[in-house]
Design an enzyme around this catalytic site. Structure first.
Site: not given
Lengths: 496, 488
Positions: B163, B248, B250, B290
């Site tokens: 990312y 992470d 997410i 998300k």
């Protein structure tokens, strides 16, 4: 390297210095008061002997107005049937520029809170996680680790964390004293600047809160102008935390630094304002902090950093609507000022009855109380802490000792008055009056009761003459006002 | 702007003088926003597509948003007026919310978050609400963890591609460094032992102390969940090197493949590492941006088994607390188990169908993707459309797609991919019609290029061979991962 946890191994598992040092300031003894309150919180009916919280600078006086507005404006919420058609757009909105309507409404509100004497440009409004986030962000933008910011003392205790902890910036205090009512002077700043530079420190700027926390005083226009000229001359930054801008309840108008920035002798690129709705509107839970800079590079950088603490779009949306409602805002600002003034009057009058004086103030959610005469040993911080413990443990009030604000003179305490209802304030005053009368009985020499009272009165009158306090309180004392009564914020007695 | 400065010396001097007054964070490019990832956004801002008002505008396919399930939340709101109007059991709690700024967060909200996280993981692992630290989005959560774990100059290893926002979130204000763990298309971009070791050595060569590894699972930009093999590898690696692992997660609620999402917490449990020193070095980052499609509400969380980290991170959360009205609303939403189970199921269904639409649309243009089972995007293989196997060619192709085809997609180089030609394309942030239009534009573009003509001429042959390639990628991945969802 800070305390090493027993996490085994030599290198990797150790936490950072920032995580393990005490620079957040929260292990300080000043949290004793909070802990005592948490263990035994006052409640009028359920726990009438509990600790009353007077260490929290909250504004609870006008929440009813906001609650009413929200009830009457369901469209301002994206969750109600009237507003839910906006839900998906708002829930999806994470642009760090912030909602345009929100920025416009904040800029508009900021102008109104300053009596319409200045206007703010919505394009310079940058969001942050409360003023806490704003102050840290502005430090990240203006200073590198090891750089210095001058901060007049006494100052808001959490600056030690907000300005320094993760940024590595150093605070050098500019000590103010009671000899001139703790007024900040250009001379004092100049002196502190000179000393810092002489010790090879890289001074990046000056930061102060205006209206002041913990003093509740506002800076006069001339001094403000001179300070702005000073920073321009030295080419250092000026950050003014105006979080209490709309808590002015009496006296002179608050002069925002925005009013003097247009001066030709001022380099506007050095001027920055921190703002928040936590005090003026009493909404600390909504986390609305603002960085407002006249420097384009700082606006741009702060805006990128705002990703680390954007205001919830749900909150932006609601406030955009609320703060563009002129009739609500006008009424709110007027009512808030009025109620604060009344509350301040009641409290200071009650303190007067107990022979306690406060620094004359015309703003803020607290008073700067003078308890120097109650110190067991004059001019001793040890005595201040001792007295403070007594106030928490015996009088059952959580107040904040001056030393927690880096005050250089022992005996001053910040006492909040806007975070409770009238009844609670009344109880607090009774406790204070009770404590003081018990205390003066103990400290008086062995003499008859009458002699004692006369002696006490004389001592008090001596103190009056010695202290630099203004006329109005002496008049109050000699007029023998015994009941708190309601003091109009426009009373000539309050105007100094 | 800078070009003109070079010609005007005085102006340049003045500006550099002015810049000296500011911190190095202002003057450096640490925010990473000059990268192409963000430039595409800027182009989009200038000319955004609108079905009616601007049908020839740029279609945003570079934003990993989940816009597919707002209707579910909206209908919940309609049925739950109390939460919507800041009431609890019919009584207004406005004042309580207005004043609530405790950095420990609302207990009922953290409880609801913990249970939601458990539900996403099939209730196989438990999360203790007391170990959750709230943050203003995972942007803030990741930065805060860096402040807690790394000194300026310390390094974290990250698998590429990653990312682009990590360059800002992990490094900018913290001074930490990222050293890439190079992953390649030869094995579907999976993390290998040798890649991990190589990255570790590289950090040492650069004189950097490695503090840990950070992975996004499911991966952004790949859209794939880490396999059990990779997770085991990671846990073994951090154990032997005595470093941290940040996962992470997410996108954990966007898993739509037939496999179940395996969290690093699952692996700790399965390896019987719960309540050990190692478990104290494994931290999970989460967010509702998300899974629930609520990026505007700024809800992020750190989960750690290390008390010191929880304590330090909690204090740091003062710099980015979650708005109390948002905490309250979401605690009510997430405590409604009927809602959450229905939502998670429907969300996955819709994401799966949307992903299929994108994949088949791309296929008809002769373009394949890495087979994905999660996320809001696909990792698209456009290597065959490059003039040369270089990043310059990738940038050229990207510019054509942005400016000519009017699609904002993210070039692999912005994600630090080591192989040119890969692009991340989002599919969940637009309507079906818009997606179809985007695919049509892309197909037209591809057919207009040499490659395209070749494709359309022998499209049937090519598609057959492409499908074969796809199948072998799939087969390759499946052989590494669990085949039976129930198996641990």
């Amino acid at each position: 390297m800070g305390s090493l946890k027993k996490s085994g191994g030599v290198n990797g598992a150790i936490l950072s210095r920032i995580a393990t040092n005490d620079q957040h300031g929260e292990n300080s003894e000043y949290f004793h008061g909070w802990k005592s309150y948490d263990k035994d919180p006052f409640h009028l009916s359920r726990n009438p002997h509990g600790v009353i919280q007077m260490g929290l600078a909250e504004n609870q006086l006008c929440l009813d107005l906001i609650k009413e507005w929200i009830k009457e404006n369901p469209k301002a919420s994206v969750c109600t049937p009237e507003g839910v058609h906006q839900f998906s757009d708002i829930a999806n909105f994470q642009d760090y520029h912030g909602l345009k309507e929100f920025r416009q409404a904040i800029a508009h509100f900021m102008g109104k809170a300053r009596g319409g004497r200045v206007t703010f440009d919505p394009e310079r409004i940058v969001m942050s996680g409360g003023a806490t986030g704003a102050n840290e962000t502005i430090m990240f933008c203006l200073a590198d680790p090891g750089d210095v910011f001058l901060v007049p003392s006494p100052y808001y205790a959490a600056f030690d964390r907000d300005l320094r902890w993760r940024t590595g910036v150093e605070i050098v205090p500019v000590h103010c004293s009671s000899s001139n009512n703790f007024k900040l002077t250009v001379e004092a700043v100049e002196w502190a600047y000179k000393k810092a530079v002489e010790s090879n420190k890289n001074v990046k700027g000056l930061l102060f809160t205006n209206p002041s926390n913990p003093l509740g005083t506002i800076l006069d226009k001339d001094t403000l102008k001179n300070l702005v000229r000073f920073v321009t001359k030295k080419n250092i930054h000026l950050v003014v935390d105006e979080i209490y801008a709309a808590t002015v309840f009496a006296g002179e108008n608050f002069v925002s630094v925005a009013e003097v920035v247009k001066d030709s002798e001022v380099n506007a690129d050095l001027i920055h304002i921190v703002y928040s709705l936590s005090k003026d509107m009493g909404l600390p839970g909504f986390r609305v902090g603002i960085v407002y800079s006249y420097n384009d590079s700082v606006v741009s950088c702060a805006r990128k950093m705002s990703s680390f603490g954007l205001v919830s779009s749900q909150t932006q949306f609601m406030l955009a609507s609320m703060l563009s409602d002129d009739s609500f805002v006008d009424n709110f600002l007027m009512e808030s000022s009025k109620r604060l003034g009344i509350r301040h009057g009641v409290f200071t009058l009650g303190l007067k009855k107990a022979g306690i004086n406060c620094l004359i103030s015309t703003a803020g959610l607290f008073v700067w109380m003078d308890l120097r005469h109650l110190l067991r040993v004059r001019n001793s911080f040890e005595s201040e802490i001792e007295l403070w413990h007594i106030i928490i443990d015996k009088v059952k009030l959580n107040v904040s000792p001056g030393s927690s604000f880096q005050c250089t003179e022992p005996g001053w305490f910040r006492v909040c008055f806007a975070n409770m209802d009238d009844d609670t304030l009344h109880v607090a005053l009774l406790r204070i009056q009770d404590f003081v009368s018990k205390n003066s009985n103990k400290t008086a020499e062995k003499a008859s009761d009458n002699d004692q009272v006369i002696q006490n009165n004389n001592a008090k009158k001596q103190k009056w003459k010695q202290s630099n306090l203004r006329l109005s309180f002496r008049r109050l004392y000699e007029d023998g006002l015994s009941s708190p009564g309601i003091m109009s914020p426009h009373s000539p007695l309050l105007r100094t | 702007l800078f070009v003109s400065l070079f010609f005007d010396h005085n102006l340049f001097d003045l500006k550099s003088e002015k810049m000296k007054q500011l911190s190095t964070k202002v003057t450096s490019n640490g925010h990473g926003q000059d990268s192409s990832y963000f430039l595409g956004w800027e182009e989009y801002e200038k000319n955004p597509y609108d079905e009616i008002k601007n049908p020839n505008g740029m279609i945003q396919m570079g934003l990993a948003e989940n816009q597919l399930c707002f209707d579910l939340i909206e209908s919940w709101l309609a049925k739950n007026p109390d939460a919507a109007s800041l009431k609890r059991k019919g009584q207004s709690i406005f004042k309580e919310l207005a004043l609530f700024q405790d950095y420990h967060g609302m207990p009922e909200f953290k409880k609801a978050m913990a249970e939601f996280m458990e539900e996403i993981r099939g209730n196989r692992v438990t999360f203790d609400p007391k170990k959750i630290v709230l943050a203003a989005g995972s942007t803030s959560a990741n930065e805060t963890l860096m402040f807690c774990l790394a000194e300026p100059g310390d390094a974290f290893l990250l698998p590429t591609p990653y990312y682009p926002g990590f360059d800002r979130d992990l490094k900018w204000r913290t001074g930490a460094e990222i050293v890439p763990i190079h992953c390649s298309s030869s094995n579907g971009f999976q993390i290998t032992e040798s890649a991990l070791q190589q990255a570790y050595q590289q950090a040492h060569k650069l004189g950097l102390k490695v503090k840990g590894v950070l992975v996004t699972n499911p991966s952004n930009p790949l859209g794939t969940a880490l396999t059990r093999r990779e997770l085991n590898l990671l846990v073994d690696f951090i154990t032997s090197k005595n470093i941290h692992l940040i996962s992470d997660e997410i996108y954990s609620g966007t898993m739509f493949g037939f496999e179940q999402f395996i969290s690093v917490m699952d692996v700790l449990k399965d390896k019987k590492l719960e309540n050990t020193e190692v478990s104290k070095r494994v931290h999970v980052v989460y967010s509702l941006s998300k899974d629930l499609g609520l990026p505007g509400f700024r809800v992020g969380a750190i989960y750690s088994n290390d008390d010191m980290i929880v304590s330090a991170a909690t204090k740091m959360s003062s710099f980015g607390l979650v708005s109390s009205q948002t905490q309250y609303l979401l605690s009510a939403l997430l405590s409604d188990k009927k809602f959450t189970s229905q939502y998670l199921e429907e969300n996955q269904k819709r994401l799966k169908s949307r992903q299929k639409r994108l994949v088949s649309g791309l296929e008809s243009a002769g373009i394949t993707c890495l087979r994905s089972n999660a996320g809001l995007f696909c990792w698209v293989d456009m290597r065959h459309l490059l003039d040369t196997n270089t990043f310059e060619a990738e940038l050229d192709l990207w510019k054509k797609i942005v400016y000519n085809v009017k699609l904002n997609i993210s070039p692999g180089s912005s994600c630090h991919c080591t192989e040119p030609g890969w692009f991340r394309v989002c599919f969940a942030n637009m309507s079906e019609d818009t997606l179809d239009l985007a695919l049509k534009r892309l197909k037209t573009f591809v057919e207009s290029t040499d490659c395209g003509r070749m494709i359309s001429r022998s499209s049937h042959e090519r598609l057959k061979s492409l499908r074969k390639k796809t199948v072998s990628n799939w087969v390759f991945r499946v052989s590494w991962s669990d085949r039976v969802p129930d198996e641990r």
